[in-house]
Design an enzyme around this catalytic site. Structure first.
Site, PDB file in Angstrom:
ATOM      1  N   ASP A  43      12.119  13.133  -8.032  1.00  0.00           N
ATOM      2  CA  ASP A  43      12.844  13.372  -9.102  1.00  0.00           C
ATOM      3  C   ASP A  43      14.065  12.806  -8.975  1.00  0.00           C
ATOM      4  O   ASP A  43      14.924  13.271  -8.262  1.00  0.00           O
ATOM      5  CB  ASP A  43      12.766  14.806  -9.378  1.00  0.00           C
ATOM      6  CG  ASP A  43      13.195  15.338 -10.682  1.00  0.00           C
ATOM      7  OD1 ASP A  43      14.099  14.639 -11.018  1.00  0.00           O
ATOM      8  OD2 ASP A  43      12.548  16.226 -11.153  1.00  0.00           O
ATOM      9  N   LYS A  44      14.571  11.827 -10.065  1.00  0.00           N
ATOM     10  CA  LYS A  44      15.765  11.593 -10.082  1.00  0.00           C
ATOM     11  C   LYS A  44      16.911  12.484 -10.009  1.00  0.00           C
ATOM     12  O   LYS A  44      18.128  12.544  -9.600  1.00  0.00           O
ATOM     13  CB  LYS A  44      16.157  10.246 -10.967  1.00  0.00           C
ATOM     14  CG  LYS A  44      15.914  10.640 -12.344  1.00  0.00           C
ATOM     15  CD  LYS A  44      16.243   9.415 -13.025  1.00  0.00           C
ATOM     16  CE  LYS A  44      16.235   9.821 -14.598  1.00  0.00           C
ATOM     17  NZ  LYS A  44      16.430   8.553 -15.340  1.00  0.00           N
ATOM     18  N   ASP A  45      16.760  13.622 -10.797  1.00  0.00           N
ATOM     19  CA  ASP A  45      17.836  14.603 -10.941  1.00  0.00           C
ATOM     20  C   ASP A  45      17.772  15.419  -9.703  1.00  0.00           C
ATOM     21  O   ASP A  45      19.023  15.718  -9.371  1.00  0.00           O
ATOM     22  CB  ASP A  45      17.351  15.737 -11.905  1.00  0.00           C
ATOM     23  CG  ASP A  45      17.255  15.082 -13.358  1.00  0.00           C
ATOM     24  OD1 ASP A  45      18.231  13.871 -13.478  1.00  0.00           O
ATOM     25  OD2 ASP A  45      16.495  15.217 -14.419  1.00  0.00           O
ATOM     26  N   ILE A  46      16.722  15.739  -9.080  1.00  0.00           N
ATOM     27  CA  ILE A  46      16.837  16.511  -7.628  1.00  0.00           C
ATOM     28  C   ILE A  46      17.286  15.742  -6.405  1.00  0.00           C
ATOM     29  O   ILE A  46      18.181  16.329  -5.880  1.00  0.00           O
ATOM     30  CB  ILE A  46      15.340  17.149  -7.333  1.00  0.00           C
ATOM     31  CG1 ILE A  46      14.924  18.314  -8.364  1.00  0.00           C
ATOM     32  CG2 ILE A  46      15.240  17.715  -5.901  1.00  0.00           C
ATOM     33  CD1 ILE A  46      13.602  18.571  -8.098  1.00  0.00           C
TER      34      ILE A  46
END
EC number: 3.4.21.-
Length: 89
Positions: A43-46
């Site tokens: 997940d690019k946000d995590i």
């Protein structure tokens, strides 16, 4: 294949990054040998929580020399391995 050019057998692993600017998840695969590929998806946000970003958002500077390195808005990311030592063991 390294940066679009062939390499000698066992010289370097190959990493393929699959991404889309509109997608939330990214996927990468490392060629281990002729029969095995290791894939990961994140997940690019995590991934921003436990990673080190190398390069600049404007592009032109990065830690690798192969294409498509140093592209605008796509800096290299490295994982802080220390956080994963219990899982690695």
């Amino acid at each position: 294949v390294i940066g679009g050019a062939e390499c000698d057998i066992n010289e370097h692993p190959s990493l393929a990054l699959i991404y889309s600017t509109s997608m939330r998840f990214h996927c990468a695969g490392t060629l281990l040998n002729q029969e095995w590929v290791s894939f990961t998806m994140w997940d690019k946000d995590i991934m921003l929580i436990r990673t080190l970003c190398a390069g600049v958002l404007e592009g032109g500077k990065d830690t690798c020399l192969a294409h498509p390195c140093a592209q605008p808005l796509l800096p290299a990311f490295y994982t802080k391995v220390f956080d994963y030592i219990p899982w690695i063991k």
